[in-house]
Design an enzyme around this catalytic site. Structure first.
Site, PDB file in Angstrom:
ATOM      1  N   TYR A  83       4.680   4.483  -9.412  1.00 41.77           N
ATOM      2  CA  TYR A  83       3.227   3.770  -8.155  1.00 41.77           C
ATOM      3  C   TYR A  83       2.667   3.702  -9.776  1.00 41.77           C
ATOM      4  O   TYR A  83       1.380   2.644  -9.256  1.00 41.77           O
ATOM      5  CB  TYR A  83       3.651   5.144  -7.754  1.00 41.77           C
ATOM      6  CG  TYR A  83       2.349   4.612  -6.915  1.00 41.77           C
ATOM      7  CD1 TYR A  83       2.331   3.827  -5.767  1.00 41.77           C
ATOM      8  CD2 TYR A  83       1.380   5.620  -6.176  1.00 41.77           C
ATOM      9  CE1 TYR A  83       1.346   3.705  -4.855  1.00 41.77           C
ATOM     10  CE2 TYR A  83      -0.358   5.358  -6.284  1.00 41.77           C
ATOM     11  CZ  TYR A  83       0.590   4.864  -4.667  1.00 41.77           C
ATOM     12  OH  TYR A  83      -1.233   4.634  -4.041  1.00 41.77           O
TER      13      TYR A  83
HETATM   14  N1  NAP Z   1      -2.885   7.956   1.936  1.00 44.48           N
HETATM   15  C1  NAP Z   1      -3.169   7.926   0.331  1.00 44.48           C
HETATM   16  O1  NAP Z   1      -3.680   8.789   0.006  1.00 44.48           O
HETATM   17  C2  NAP Z   1      -3.596   6.991  -0.723  1.00 44.48           C
HETATM   18  C3  NAP Z   1      -4.385   7.147  -1.933  1.00 44.48           C
HETATM   19  C4  NAP Z   1      -4.314   6.586  -3.260  1.00 44.48           C
HETATM   20  C5  NAP Z   1      -4.573   4.492  -2.265  1.00 44.48           C
HETATM   21  N2  NAP Z   1      -3.932   4.741  -1.203  1.00 44.48           N
HETATM   22  C6  NAP Z   1      -3.389   3.173  -0.776  1.00 44.48           C
HETATM   23  O2  NAP Z   1      -4.338   3.057   0.584  1.00 44.48           O
HETATM   24  C7  NAP Z   1      -2.984   1.438   0.832  1.00 44.48           C
HETATM   25  C8  NAP Z   1      -2.822   1.968   2.360  1.00 44.48           C
HETATM   26  O3  NAP Z   1      -1.938   3.269   1.982  1.00 44.48           O
HETATM   27  P1  NAP Z   1      -1.889   4.321   3.309  1.00 44.48           P
HETATM   28  O4  NAP Z   1      -1.148   6.352   2.614  1.00 44.48           O
HETATM   29  O5  NAP Z   1      -2.278   3.694   4.634  1.00 44.48           O
HETATM   30  O6  NAP Z   1       0.048   3.960   3.912  1.00 44.48           O
HETATM   31  P2  NAP Z   1       0.918   3.946   5.200  1.00 44.48           P
HETATM   32  O7  NAP Z   1       0.496   4.899   6.133  1.00 44.48           O
HETATM   33  O8  NAP Z   1       2.421   4.141   4.303  1.00 44.48           O
HETATM   34  O9  NAP Z   1       0.499   2.106   5.489  1.00 44.48           O
HETATM   35  C9  NAP Z   1       1.468   1.527   4.789  1.00 44.48           C
HETATM   36  C10 NAP Z   1       0.463   0.139   5.708  1.00 44.48           C
HETATM   37  O10 NAP Z   1       1.645  -1.072   4.483  1.00 44.48           O
HETATM   38  C11 NAP Z   1       2.066  -1.600   5.167  1.00 44.48           C
HETATM   39  N3  NAP Z   1       3.568  -2.533   4.471  1.00 44.48           N
HETATM   40  C12 NAP Z   1       3.665  -1.903   3.927  1.00 44.48           C
HETATM   41  N4  NAP Z   1       5.003  -2.542   3.189  1.00 44.48           N
HETATM   42  C13 NAP Z   1       4.402  -3.671   3.107  1.00 44.48           C
HETATM   43  C14 NAP Z   1       5.234  -5.336   3.170  1.00 44.48           C
HETATM   44  N5  NAP Z   1       6.361  -5.233   2.340  1.00 44.48           N
HETATM   45  N6  NAP Z   1       4.363  -5.794   4.040  1.00 44.48           N
HETATM   46  C15 NAP Z   1       3.179  -5.937   4.927  1.00 44.48           C
HETATM   47  N7  NAP Z   1       2.781  -4.599   4.738  1.00 44.48           N
HETATM   48  C16 NAP Z   1       3.684  -3.642   4.410  1.00 44.48           C
HETATM   49  C17 NAP Z   1       2.570  -1.285   6.437  1.00 44.48           C
HETATM   50  O11 NAP Z   1       3.345  -1.918   7.745  1.00 44.48           O
HETATM   51  P3  NAP Z   1       4.013  -2.043   8.337  1.00 44.48           P
HETATM   52  O12 NAP Z   1       5.088  -1.077   7.479  1.00 44.48           O
HETATM   53  O13 NAP Z   1       3.749  -2.544   9.527  1.00 44.48           O
HETATM   54  O14 NAP Z   1       4.633  -2.731   6.819  1.00 44.48           O
HETATM   55  C18 NAP Z   1       1.819   0.293   6.837  1.00 44.48           C
HETATM   56  O15 NAP Z   1       0.089  -0.504   7.311  1.00 44.48           O
HETATM   57  C19 NAP Z   1      -1.839   1.668  -0.179  1.00 44.48           C
HETATM   58  O16 NAP Z   1      -1.933   1.023  -0.908  1.00 44.48           O
HETATM   59  C20 NAP Z   1      -1.847   3.167  -0.983  1.00 44.48           C
HETATM   60  O17 NAP Z   1      -1.411   2.643  -2.247  1.00 44.48           O
HETATM   61  C21 NAP Z   1      -3.536   5.990  -0.633  1.00 44.48           C
END
Ligand code: NAP
Length: 260
Positions: free
Chosen positions: A157
């Site tokens: 990751y």
């Molecule tokens: N949460 C944290 O602490 C954190 C920290 C640093 C960075 N981030 C980054 O922030 C971003 C969002 O993270 P999150 O925590 O909100 O994740 P999350 O709750 O798991 O949501 C992930 C989102 O990405 C979409 N997604 C996943 N695979 C996809 C695909 N193949 N095509 C289209 N959409 C897809 C999902 O939608 P569907 O399932 O509907 O497709 C969902 O809307 C990511 O890039 C993550 O690496 C998060």
């Protein structure tokens, strides 16, 4: 409608759930019409309903960011409906279970890079030609603080977020002459379901309490706290607003002072 981005059109990938959804709603609150992109139709339609409730126009586009055909079609669909895309936010991302590199396999690697890196490249490919033609546009990709350091048990990751920085910074150099900016925001751990799951997995692996993992994580930050989706939204609104006019090729780390 007032506000710096009033009347603009944003396309947000990964906006069906989590951080991307919060960012989509923040853009709508700031006056933009917002296209919601993701795979889950139920979540996507409910996110679109929230945008509508704010009073902005919206559209849910079902697409897999790792599919070139889906992403080209999605951009065309949004352009036909709204006539332009001013703002592209790439928030779709996936994590992997906590595991050392030697227990990861090629499928893990491909799944992670397909969404976190290829998924952004395909969004850029689909949207940038239209921004370049209009000589205007703002792109923000969501990286992560793990793209700034080595992270035990999250190596694949972390590698995907390092790769993303290379992609977006290089893109900034290509599109700058066409009036388009491209930046990243790298959040630290964002309060929410995903972080809770990650802390619980660490707690289970080490045989300790959830609170112990949380306390240790927070103690590693200068400000001794987690960041919220609202913090990331504030950074996004800065980058896509007037204040971000001359900011490009940058990676804004919003992590309460963990990477310093
Ligand atoms: N949460 C944290 O602490 C954190 C920290 C640093 C960075 N981030 C980054 O922030 C971003 C969002 O993270 P999150 O925590 O909100 O994740 P999350 O709750 O798991 O949501 C992930 C989102 O990405 C979409 N997604 C996943 N695979 C996809 C695909 N193949 N095509 C289209 N959409 C897809 C999902 O939608 P569907 O399932 O509907 O497709 C969902 O809307 C990511 O890039 C993550 O690496 C998060």
């Amino acid at each position: 409608m007032t506000g710096e981005i009033a009347g603009q059109v944003a396309l947000v990938t990964g906006a069906t759930r989590g951080l991307g959804r919060e960012l989509a709603l923040a853009l709508a609150e700031a006056g933009a019409d917002v296209a919601i992109l993701g795979r889950g139709a139920e979540d996507g339609e409910s996110a679109a309903a929230e945008v509508r409730a704010i009073g902005r126009d919206t559209l849910f586009v079902a697409a897999d960011v790792a599919s070139q055909g889906d992403m080209d079609a999605a951009a065309t669909h949004v352009l036909e409906r709204f006539g332009k895309i001013d703002i592209l936010v790439c928030a779709a991302g996936v994590g992997l279970p906590r595991q050392p590199v030697w227990e990861s396999d090629a499928d893990d690697f491909r799944r992670c890079f397909d969404v976190n890196v290829l998924g952004v490249m395909l969004a850029l490919r689909a949207v940038l030609p239209r921004m370049i033609a209009r000589k205007s546009g703002r792109v923000v990709a969501i990286g992560g603080s793990y793209g700034h350091k080595g992270v035990a048990n999250f190596g694949v990751y972390a590698a995907s977020k390092w790769a993303l920085r290379g992609l977006v910074k290089s893109t900034a150099l290509e599109v700058g002459a066409h009036g388009v900016t491209a930046n990243l925001i790298s959040p630290g751990g964002v309060e929410g379901d995903r972080l809770r799951r990650q802390f619980q997995a660490s707690a289970d692996a080490n045989g300790e309490a959830f609170e112990a993992v949380l306390d240790r994580f927070v103690a590693g930050s200068a400000l001794r706290r987690l960041v919220t989706g609202g913090d990331i939204a504030a950074a996004l609104l800065h980058l896509v607003g007037e204040g971000g006019r001359n900011v490009t090729g940058q990676d804004l780390i919003v992590d309460a002072g963990t990477i310093v």
